[in-house]
Motif scaffolding. Structure first.
Motif, PDB file in Angstrom:
ATOM      1  N   UNK A 115      28.913  37.979  22.702  1.00  0.00           N
ATOM      2  CA  UNK A 115      27.728  36.809  23.317  1.00  0.00           C
ATOM      3  C   UNK A 115      27.755  36.758  24.928  1.00  0.00           C
ATOM      4  N   UNK A 116      29.090  36.827  25.328  1.00  0.00           N
ATOM      5  CA  UNK A 116      29.349  36.632  26.731  1.00  0.00           C
ATOM      6  C   UNK A 116      29.939  37.934  27.263  1.00  0.00           C
ATOM      7  N   UNK A 117      29.404  39.166  26.703  1.00  0.00           N
ATOM      8  CA  UNK A 117      30.085  40.306  27.061  1.00  0.00           C
ATOM      9  C   UNK A 117      30.195  40.797  28.461  1.00  0.00           C
ATOM     10  N   UNK A 118      29.050  40.605  29.255  1.00  0.00           N
ATOM     11  CA  UNK A 118      29.120  41.074  30.734  1.00  0.00           C
ATOM     12  C   UNK A 118      30.063  40.197  31.571  1.00  0.00           C
ATOM     13  N   UNK A 119      29.928  38.622  31.283  1.00  0.00           N
ATOM     14  CA  UNK A 119      31.257  38.071  32.439  1.00  0.00           C
ATOM     15  C   UNK A 119      32.408  38.273  31.752  1.00  0.00           C
ATOM     16  N   UNK A 120      32.508  38.618  30.588  1.00  0.00           N
ATOM     17  CA  UNK A 120      34.239  38.982  29.983  1.00  0.00           C
ATOM     18  C   UNK A 120      34.561  40.076  30.463  1.00  0.00           C
ATOM     19  N   UNK A 121      33.492  41.164  30.628  1.00  0.00           N
ATOM     20  CA  UNK A 121      34.053  42.267  31.004  1.00  0.00           C
ATOM     21  C   UNK A 121      34.513  42.436  32.710  1.00  0.00           C
ATOM     22  N   UNK A 122      33.756  41.479  33.436  1.00  0.00           N
ATOM     23  CA  UNK A 122      34.005  41.399  34.766  1.00  0.00           C
ATOM     24  C   UNK A 122      35.425  40.633  35.077  1.00  0.00           C
ATOM     25  N   UNK A 123      35.547  39.620  34.325  1.00  0.00           N
ATOM     26  CA  UNK A 123      36.855  38.909  34.269  1.00  0.00           C
ATOM     27  C   UNK A 123      37.933  39.921  33.942  1.00  0.00           C
ATOM     28  N   UNK A 124      38.011  40.617  33.019  1.00  0.00           N
ATOM     29  CA  UNK A 124      38.736  41.634  32.578  1.00  0.00           C
ATOM     30  C   UNK A 124      39.160  42.659  33.690  1.00  0.00           C
ATOM     31  N   UNK A 125      38.046  42.985  34.321  1.00  0.00           N
ATOM     32  CA  UNK A 125      38.590  44.009  35.361  1.00  0.00           C
ATOM     33  C   UNK A 125      39.179  43.195  36.622  1.00  0.00           C
ATOM     34  N   UNK A 126      38.827  42.027  37.045  1.00  0.00           N
ATOM     35  CA  UNK A 126      39.722  41.401  37.796  1.00  0.00           C
ATOM     36  C   UNK A 126      40.939  41.351  37.510  1.00  0.00           C
ATOM     37  N   UNK A 127      41.386  40.836  36.013  1.00  0.00           N
ATOM     38  CA  UNK A 127      42.694  40.808  35.715  1.00  0.00           C
ATOM     39  C   UNK A 127      43.448  42.238  35.822  1.00  0.00           C
ATOM     40  N   UNK A 128      42.642  43.015  35.434  1.00  0.00           N
ATOM     41  CA  UNK A 128      43.315  44.680  35.714  1.00  0.00           C
ATOM     42  C   UNK A 128      43.986  44.934  37.095  1.00  0.00           C
ATOM     43  N   UNK A 129      42.594  44.408  37.985  1.00  0.00           N
ATOM     44  CA  UNK A 129      43.064  44.638  39.529  1.00  0.00           C
ATOM     45  C   UNK A 129      44.310  43.936  39.874  1.00  0.00           C
ATOM     46  N   UNK A 130      44.442  42.769  39.371  1.00  0.00           N
ATOM     47  CA  UNK A 130      45.812  41.844  39.660  1.00  0.00           C
ATOM     48  C   UNK A 130      47.102  42.607  39.001  1.00  0.00           C
ATOM     49  N   UNK A 131      46.814  43.193  37.685  1.00  0.00           N
ATOM     50  CA  UNK A 131      47.902  43.686  37.033  1.00  0.00           C
ATOM     51  C   UNK A 131      48.457  44.872  37.848  1.00  0.00           C
ATOM     52  N   UNK A 132      47.514  45.593  38.291  1.00  0.00           N
ATOM     53  CA  UNK A 132      47.536  46.969  38.775  1.00  0.00           C
ATOM     54  C   UNK A 132      48.500  46.866  40.273  1.00  0.00           C
ATOM     55  N   UNK A 133      48.213  45.893  41.006  1.00  0.00           N
ATOM     56  CA  UNK A 133      48.755  45.352  42.458  1.00  0.00           C
ATOM     57  C   UNK A 133      50.224  44.992  41.903  1.00  0.00           C
ATOM     58  N   UNK A 134      50.517  44.256  40.841  1.00  0.00           N
ATOM     59  CA  UNK A 134      51.921  43.995  40.578  1.00  0.00           C
ATOM     60  C   UNK A 134      52.466  45.435  40.097  1.00  0.00           C
ATOM     61  N   UNK A 135      52.164  46.131  39.212  1.00  0.00           N
ATOM     62  CA  UNK A 135      52.571  47.332  38.677  1.00  0.00           C
ATOM     63  C   UNK A 135      52.922  48.357  39.797  1.00  0.00           C
ATOM     64  N   UNK A 136      51.880  48.486  40.562  1.00  0.00           N
ATOM     65  CA  UNK A 136      52.324  49.300  41.783  1.00  0.00           C
ATOM     66  C   UNK A 136      53.501  49.048  42.616  1.00  0.00           C
ATOM     67  N   UNK A 137      53.748  47.512  42.849  1.00  0.00           N
ATOM     68  CA  UNK A 137      54.862  47.088  43.412  1.00  0.00           C
ATOM     69  C   UNK A 137      56.112  47.342  42.897  1.00  0.00           C
ATOM     70  N   UNK A 138      56.177  47.220  41.377  1.00  0.00           N
ATOM     71  CA  UNK A 138      57.216  47.532  40.443  1.00  0.00           C
ATOM     72  C   UNK A 138      57.535  48.943  40.942  1.00  0.00           C
ATOM     73  N   UNK A 139      56.426  49.908  40.546  1.00  0.00           N
ATOM     74  CA  UNK A 139      56.678  51.356  40.573  1.00  0.00           C
ATOM     75  C   UNK A 139      57.308  51.586  41.843  1.00  0.00           C
ATOM     76  N   UNK A 140      57.023  51.169  43.158  1.00  0.00           N
ATOM     77  CA  UNK A 140      57.357  51.368  44.592  1.00  0.00           C
ATOM     78  C   UNK A 140      58.348  50.980  44.769  1.00  0.00           C
TER      79      UNK A 140
END
Length: 282
Positions: free
Chosen positions: A235-260
């Protein structure tokens, strides 16, 4: 002391509806709390829990109410509101406790001119992964936040009357448009539920015996009812998808720091998260 609402009907007397009923009775805000349930078993559970003063399986019991609160799953709320509107006395205040608001409010507004009741959407931001009236808690809303979601066509008095319910139960009330509510809750409740479920799904079963406080605290909400949560997320699909994308960006930054192997960058990202979490409090 005169009750603020002599007769209240609660449609759906599970954990949230039962907590509302217990709080109304405990604070002497209502003389009668009628619990409207789908089954004899849930009616009996609500009565045993002291969440209601009487129970019924008949939605028509709402005709006697001065206030009706719909505490059912979000997928059922629009249909229940339509049915209730045909039953209540003209001018009866109706609100709900659904975790999404845009579609629920829009369904009501499409027929506003012909409505008998006065509906204003609400969402008490309190709860638990536990289910049923046995988990009801009269103090659940004390010190918590409740959101009331009027639209431009909502008479100010109706919004204030809905807000007065949650204030009387001990909550701090905020008013905002339905879409704003759904955008915020996508980030603070709905997407976090998905993340918790994903963590559980990605954790090998053979390692479960080694889980401790961190894993269990992080994933507690994944124990919520899958049917109920699927309806909320869709029922709240679009806002949830937007929030998940923001979470993914934040997680990717942390993962990049770990891998580097960039300890300084990783510490900075973790510290920012810690500071933000500390600011929220317990």
């Amino acid at each position: 002391m005169k009750a603020q609402w002599p007769t209240v009907a609660i449609v759906g007397v599970g954990m949230i509806g039962g907590s509302i009923g217990k709080a109304l009775l405990g604070r002497r805000l209502a003389d009668r709390v009628i619990g409207v349930s789908r089954s004899a078993a849930s009616s009996a559970a609500a009565k045993r829990a002291g969440a209601v003063s009487e129970t019924t399986l008949d939605l028509a019991a709402a005709a006697a109410a001065d206030l009706v609160v719909v505490a059912a799953g979000v997928a059922a709320i629009p249909g229940l509101l339509d049915a209730l509107d045909a039953l209540v006395k003209p001018g009866t205040l109706i609100t709900d406790a659904g975790s999404t608001k845009t579609s629920i409010v829009a369904n009501w507004e499409r027929r506003r001119r012909s409505r008998r009741g006065r509906f204003v959407g609400s969402h008490p931001i309190a709860g638990s992964h536990r289910r049923g009236a046995a988990a009801a808690d009269a103090g659940l809303f004390t010190g918590r936040v409740a959101v009331v979601t009027p639209v431009p066509a909502t008479p100010p008095r109706d919004a204030e009357d809905a807000a007065s319910l949650w204030a009387a139960l001990g909550s701090t009330v905020f008013m905002m448009p339905p879409r704003e509510h759904d955008r915020i809750l996508a980030a603070t409740s709905h997407a976090p539920h998905l993340l918790a479920a994903a963590i559980v799904a990605a954790t090998p079963p053979a390692t479960h015996r080694f889980t401790a406080g961190g894993w269990r605290d992080t994933t507690r909400i994944a124990a919520g009812d899958p049917e109920l949560w699927a309806d909320i997320l869709l029922d709240n699909a679009a806002p949830v998808a937007s929030a998940m994308k923001r979470f993914a960006i934040a997680a990717e930054k942390m993962l990049s720091a770990i891998e580097a192997g960039d300890r300084g960058r990783l510490v900075t990202l973790l510290r920012r998260a810690k500071d933000a979490r500390d600011a929220v409090g317990s």
